[in-house]
Design a protein around this motif. Structure first.
Motif, PDB file in Angstrom:
ATOM      1  N   THR A 254     -22.286 -57.622 -16.293  1.00  0.00           N
ATOM      2  CA  THR A 254     -22.172 -56.358 -15.561  1.00  0.00           C
ATOM      3  C   THR A 254     -22.321 -56.618 -14.070  1.00  0.00           C
ATOM      4  OG1 THR A 254     -23.102 -55.210 -17.453  1.00  0.00           O
ATOM      5  CG2 THR A 254     -23.148 -54.026 -15.371  1.00  0.00           C
ATOM      6  N   LYS A 255     -21.260 -56.250 -13.329  1.00  0.00           N
ATOM      7  CA  LYS A 255     -21.345 -56.409 -11.870  1.00  0.00           C
ATOM      8  C   LYS A 255     -22.017 -55.181 -11.304  1.00  0.00           C
ATOM      9  CE  LYS A 255     -17.711 -59.679 -11.478  1.00  0.00           C
ATOM     10  NZ  LYS A 255     -16.298 -59.847 -11.720  1.00  0.00           N
ATOM     11  N   SER A 256     -23.305 -55.226 -11.211  1.00  0.00           N
ATOM     12  CA  SER A 256     -24.062 -54.084 -10.713  1.00  0.00           C
ATOM     13  C   SER A 256     -25.479 -54.555 -10.421  1.00  0.00           C
ATOM     14  CB  SER A 256     -24.061 -52.959 -11.753  1.00  0.00           C
ATOM     15  OG  SER A 256     -24.720 -51.823 -11.222  1.00  0.00           O
ATOM     16  N   ALA A 257     -26.326 -53.596 -10.016  1.00  0.00           N
ATOM     17  CA  ALA A 257     -27.675 -53.965  -9.592  1.00  0.00           C
ATOM     18  C   ALA A 257     -28.717 -53.613 -10.641  1.00  0.00           C
ATOM     19  CB  ALA A 257     -28.001 -53.271  -8.274  1.00  0.00           C
ATOM     20  N   LEU A 258     -29.565 -54.583 -10.893  1.00  0.00           N
ATOM     21  CA  LEU A 258     -30.752 -54.399 -11.722  1.00  0.00           C
ATOM     22  C   LEU A 258     -31.920 -54.398 -10.741  1.00  0.00           C
ATOM     23  CD1 LEU A 258     -32.422 -54.635 -14.398  1.00  0.00           C
ATOM     24  CD2 LEU A 258     -32.189 -57.125 -14.143  1.00  0.00           C
ATOM     25  N   ILE A 259     -32.639 -53.279 -10.701  1.00  0.00           N
ATOM     26  CA  ILE A 259     -33.751 -53.169  -9.742  1.00  0.00           C
ATOM     27  C   ILE A 259     -35.054 -53.191 -10.527  1.00  0.00           C
ATOM     28  CG2 ILE A 259     -34.785 -51.732  -7.923  1.00  0.00           C
ATOM     29  CD1 ILE A 259     -31.978 -50.587  -7.403  1.00  0.00           C
ATOM     30  N   ILE A 260     -35.880 -54.191 -10.250  1.00  0.00           N
ATOM     31  CA  ILE A 260     -37.161 -54.301 -10.955  1.00  0.00           C
ATOM     32  C   ILE A 260     -38.267 -54.201  -9.909  1.00  0.00           C
ATOM     33  CG2 ILE A 260     -38.625 -55.774 -12.388  1.00  0.00           C
ATOM     34  CD1 ILE A 260     -36.043 -57.057 -13.481  1.00  0.00           C
ATOM     35  N   TYR A 261     -39.146 -53.226 -10.099  1.00  0.00           N
ATOM     36  CA  TYR A 261     -40.209 -53.049  -9.115  1.00  0.00           C
ATOM     37  C   TYR A 261     -41.572 -53.097  -9.796  1.00  0.00           C
ATOM     38  CZ  TYR A 261     -40.651 -48.233 -10.809  1.00  0.00           C
ATOM     39  OH  TYR A 261     -40.851 -47.133 -11.598  1.00  0.00           O
ATOM     40  N   ALA A 262     -42.576 -53.402  -8.953  1.00  0.00           N
ATOM     41  CA  ALA A 262     -43.967 -53.234  -9.367  1.00  0.00           C
ATOM     42  C   ALA A 262     -44.562 -52.205  -8.432  1.00  0.00           C
ATOM     43  CB  ALA A 262     -44.719 -54.545  -9.240  1.00  0.00           C
ATOM     44  N   THR A 263     -45.515 -51.467  -8.907  1.00  0.00           N
ATOM     45  CA  THR A 263     -46.171 -50.504  -8.030  1.00  0.00           C
ATOM     46  C   THR A 263     -47.536 -50.161  -8.588  1.00  0.00           C
ATOM     47  OG1 THR A 263     -45.782 -48.487  -6.756  1.00  0.00           O
ATOM     48  CG2 THR A 263     -45.342 -48.349  -9.114  1.00  0.00           C
ATOM     49  N   LEU A 279     -27.340 -47.061  -3.192  1.00  0.00           N
ATOM     50  CA  LEU A 279     -26.314 -47.879  -3.854  1.00  0.00           C
ATOM     51  C   LEU A 279     -25.351 -46.981  -4.624  1.00  0.00           C
ATOM     52  CD1 LEU A 279     -28.497 -50.860  -5.147  1.00  0.00           C
ATOM     53  CD2 LEU A 279     -26.614 -51.015  -3.501  1.00  0.00           C
ATOM     54  N   GLY A 280     -25.897 -45.973  -5.281  1.00  0.00           N
ATOM     55  CA  GLY A 280     -25.054 -45.021  -6.012  1.00  0.00           C
ATOM     56  C   GLY A 280     -24.106 -44.309  -5.067  1.00  0.00           C
ATOM     57  N   GLN A 281     -24.623 -43.917  -3.893  1.00  0.00           N
ATOM     58  CA  GLN A 281     -23.783 -43.231  -2.900  1.00  0.00           C
ATOM     59  C   GLN A 281     -22.683 -44.156  -2.385  1.00  0.00           C
ATOM     60  OE1 GLN A 281     -26.970 -42.052  -0.312  1.00  0.00           O
ATOM     61  NE2 GLN A 281     -27.336 -40.107  -1.388  1.00  0.00           N
ATOM     62  N   LEU A 282     -22.934 -45.444  -2.441  1.00  0.00           N
ATOM     63  CA  LEU A 282     -21.925 -46.414  -1.987  1.00  0.00           C
ATOM     64  C   LEU A 282     -20.989 -46.830  -3.125  1.00  0.00           C
ATOM     65  CD1 LEU A 282     -24.261 -48.571   0.291  1.00  0.00           C
ATOM     66  CD2 LEU A 282     -22.345 -47.160   1.068  1.00  0.00           C
ATOM     67  N   GLY A 283     -21.088 -46.148  -4.249  1.00  0.00           N
ATOM     68  CA  GLY A 283     -20.117 -46.377  -5.336  1.00  0.00           C
ATOM     69  C   GLY A 283     -20.554 -47.380  -6.395  1.00  0.00           C
ATOM     70  N   VAL A 284     -21.796 -47.866  -6.311  1.00  0.00           N
ATOM     71  CA  VAL A 284     -22.253 -48.797  -7.352  1.00  0.00           C
ATOM     72  C   VAL A 284     -22.576 -47.986  -8.599  1.00  0.00           C
ATOM     73  CG1 VAL A 284     -24.002 -50.518  -7.967  1.00  0.00           C
ATOM     74  CG2 VAL A 284     -23.155 -50.384  -5.606  1.00  0.00           C
ATOM     75  N   ARG A 285     -22.152 -48.461  -9.744  1.00  0.00           N
ATOM     76  CA  ARG A 285     -22.338 -47.744 -11.006  1.00  0.00           C
ATOM     77  C   ARG A 285     -23.119 -48.594 -12.001  1.00  0.00           C
ATOM     78  NH1 ARG A 285     -21.791 -44.392  -8.126  1.00  0.00           N
ATOM     79  NH2 ARG A 285     -20.119 -42.894  -7.833  1.00  0.00           N
ATOM     80  N   LYS A 306     -27.828 -59.942 -18.122  1.00  0.00           N
ATOM     81  CA  LYS A 306     -26.650 -59.075 -18.135  1.00  0.00           C
ATOM     82  C   LYS A 306     -26.110 -58.789 -16.720  1.00  0.00           C
ATOM     83  CE  LYS A 306     -25.379 -54.560 -20.024  1.00  0.00           C
ATOM     84  NZ  LYS A 306     -25.949 -53.293 -20.539  1.00  0.00           N
ATOM     85  N   TYR A 307     -27.024 -58.610 -15.775  1.00  0.00           N
ATOM     86  CA  TYR A 307     -26.637 -58.106 -14.450  1.00  0.00           C
ATOM     87  C   TYR A 307     -26.351 -59.222 -13.447  1.00  0.00           C
ATOM     88  CZ  TYR A 307     -27.332 -53.229 -15.517  1.00  0.00           C
ATOM     89  OH  TYR A 307     -27.189 -51.969 -16.034  1.00  0.00           O
ATOM     90  N   SER A 308     -25.429 -58.930 -12.516  1.00  0.00           N
ATOM     91  CA  SER A 308     -25.076 -59.910 -11.486  1.00  0.00           C
ATOM     92  C   SER A 308     -26.062 -59.915 -10.327  1.00  0.00           C
ATOM     93  CB  SER A 308     -23.674 -59.605 -10.961  1.00  0.00           C
ATOM     94  OG  SER A 308     -23.624 -58.275 -10.445  1.00  0.00           O
ATOM     95  N   HIS A 309     -26.575 -58.725  -9.976  1.00  0.00           N
ATOM     96  CA  HIS A 309     -27.417 -58.579  -8.788  1.00  0.00           C
ATOM     97  C   HIS A 309     -28.812 -58.098  -9.202  1.00  0.00           C
ATOM     98  CE1 HIS A 309     -23.482 -58.855  -7.012  1.00  0.00           C
ATOM     99  NE2 HIS A 309     -24.015 -58.909  -5.796  1.00  0.00           N
ATOM    100  N   ILE A 310     -29.827 -58.802  -8.735  1.00  0.00           N
ATOM    101  CA  ILE A 310     -31.194 -58.448  -9.120  1.00  0.00           C
ATOM    102  C   ILE A 310     -32.003 -58.164  -7.854  1.00  0.00           C
ATOM    103  CG2 ILE A 310     -33.283 -59.206 -10.331  1.00  0.00           C
ATOM    104  CD1 ILE A 310     -31.466 -61.114 -11.984  1.00  0.00           C
TER     105      ILE A 310
END
Ligand SMILES: Cc1cc2nc3c(=O)[nH]c(=O)nc-3n(C[C@H](O)[C@H](O)[C@H](O)COP(=O)(O)O)c2cc1C
Ligand SMILES: [Fe+2]
Ligand SMILES: [Fe+2]
Length: 403
Positions: A254-263, A279-285, A306-310
């Motif tokens: 999947t060419k998209s972003a996987l965002i993993i955060y700690a808080t 990212l969504g506003q810039l067309g990333v799905r 699975k994801y290209s961008h982490i």
């Protein structure tokens, strides 16, 4: 009481389901249980391929006895000597003392390491590509070292084009009454679990997976019978072969972003969400945003496959990367994940080495690119941080769209 299923003429599934186990290998949470597959060929000779975990011994023995219908067992092929499959070798040999126990030299070395039972008089050592005639069909044994243990073999019934693939192509998830991936909503219900199984258990061994796939590439294979989960034929066979090609070469699906955060107090979370929205506003799905503390790492490892961008977003914790993030990145490195694009968000209140540590962790992976400038937050998101988030979002979306 037995529960068996003839999956092809003369080929019987004699395994079982385990739905009580909380964690596979005492590590990976199971949401829908797990299946231990064992296969029994009834031909001029009878041949059992692998046994099952000791948790379902009684069912398994009933199954084998039922399908044999009073006949003796001629062969037991042990493709894999991990205890989830070899927990009943001793019982089988005690019940069928004439059985020939087929394995390679390493199989027997492991058998003697794990068990005290002396089965040496039953051993039949086979070499790579050796064949066995069962009457109307012939088997060929392929050593498949490090997929994912050193003694692993695959067995091909080259008369009927059926591959017994050991743990490869296996998945978490018990059977639900049907046994072929094309008899269920496999893509909806099992594929994510197949990826989680692959990435966490076999993922480190991409090169050995590639070599066995290459070795078998000249063979006609119409059906794959793995040691866990559904069997594959037709379109679902093509699907899982394609997935294994990608997974073993570390090619993202999947060419998209996987965002993993700690808080701890949600401030870093809000930065991660802000970035995701941009990212969504810039067309990333098809993005996914995960709180590292809420998910077992095995799910995040699977998503990383699975994801290209982490994107990793972490607060500073005792001068360090938040340790669940640290552990995850350490595990991804140890599993040989490669060819990914990373971006960083770091939150600190008084200081630390967090960014340097993140970079050092990720640099251990092969073929990694860092996208955009890291976003550095002081305790909480402020107007002055928006430009940095926008710039990072632009860099990531451009990279996604051009790749
Ligand atoms: C136990 C603990 C240790 C912390 N250690 C550091 C530190 O060494 N350096 C630092 O800059 N901030 C440290 N912080 C503050 C966090 O970085 C702060 O929680 C963060 O900036 C706010 O993000 P959050 O709301 O996402 O948790 C620590 C916080 C806690 C609870
Ligand atoms: Fe295994
Ligand atoms: Fe297994």
């Amino acid at each position: 009481m037995q529960n068996t299923h003839e999956i092809a003429p003369g080929l019987h599934w004699v395994g079982g389901n385990e739905r009580r186990l909380q964690r596979f290998e005492n590590l990976f949470p199971l949401r829908f249980g797990v299946a231990y597959n064992s296969y029994l060929i009834v031909d001029e000779k009878t041949c059992l391929l692998d046994t099952v975990d000791s948790s379902i011994s009684q069912l398994f023995i009933d199954n084998v006895e039922f399908v044999l219908g009073g006949r003796d067992l001629d062969y037991l092929v042990v493709n894999h000597m991990e205890p989830d499959h070899c927990g009943n070798i001793e019982t089988i040999i005690r019940r069928y003392p004439n059985v020939k126990f087929i394995g390679n030299a390493k199989t027997f070395q492991f058998f003697e390491q794990f068990y005290r039972f002396d089965a040496s008089k039953n051993y039949k050592i086979v070499k790579d590509l050796e064949e066995l005639d069962l009457g109307s069909r012939k088997l060929r044994f392929y050593t498949a070292p490090m997929v994912h243990w050193p003694e692993v073999m695959m067995t091909l019934d080259f008369t009927n084009h059926i591959l017994f693939s050991s743990d490869a192509y296996g998945t978490f998830g018990a059977h639900n009454g049907t046994y072929f991936a094309d008899e269920m909503e496999y893509r909806r219900d099992y594929l994510d679990e197949a990826r989680r199984y692959y990435s966490n258990i076999v993922g480190k061994f991409g090169i050995p997976v590639q070599s066995i796939m290459k070795k078998l590439s000249n063979e006609v294979i119409d059906m794959i019978c793995p040691l866990h989960g559904p069997m594959y034929r037709n379109e679902e066979l093509a699907l899982i072969l394609d997935k294994y090609e990608k997974w073993s070469k570390y090619i993202p699906e999947t060419k998209s972003a996987l965002i993993i955060y700690a808080t701890m107090y949600n401030n870093t979370e809000s930065v991660a969400d802000k970035l995701a929205t941009r990212l969504g506003q810039l067309g990333v799905r098809d993005m996914r945003v995960y709180d590292v503390s809420e998910f077992d790492p095995s799910y995040l490892v699977s998503e990383a496959w699975k994801y290209s961008h982490i994107v990793i977003a972490t607060p500073t914790y005792n001068s360090n990367v938040f340790y669940k993030i640290y552990n995850l990145l350490h595990e991804l490195t140890s599993l040989n994940l490669q060819s990914r694009k990373f971006s960083f968000i770091v939150n600190s209140s008084w200081g630390g080495q967090t960014l340097e540590q993140l970079q050092a962790l990720v640099e251990k992976m092969k073929n990694i690119e860092i996208i955009g400038e890291p976003v550095l937050i002081k305790s909480t998101l402020k107007d002055e941080n928006i430009e940095a988030i926008d710039n990072l979002a632009k860099a990531i979306s451009e990279s996604i769209h051009k790749s």
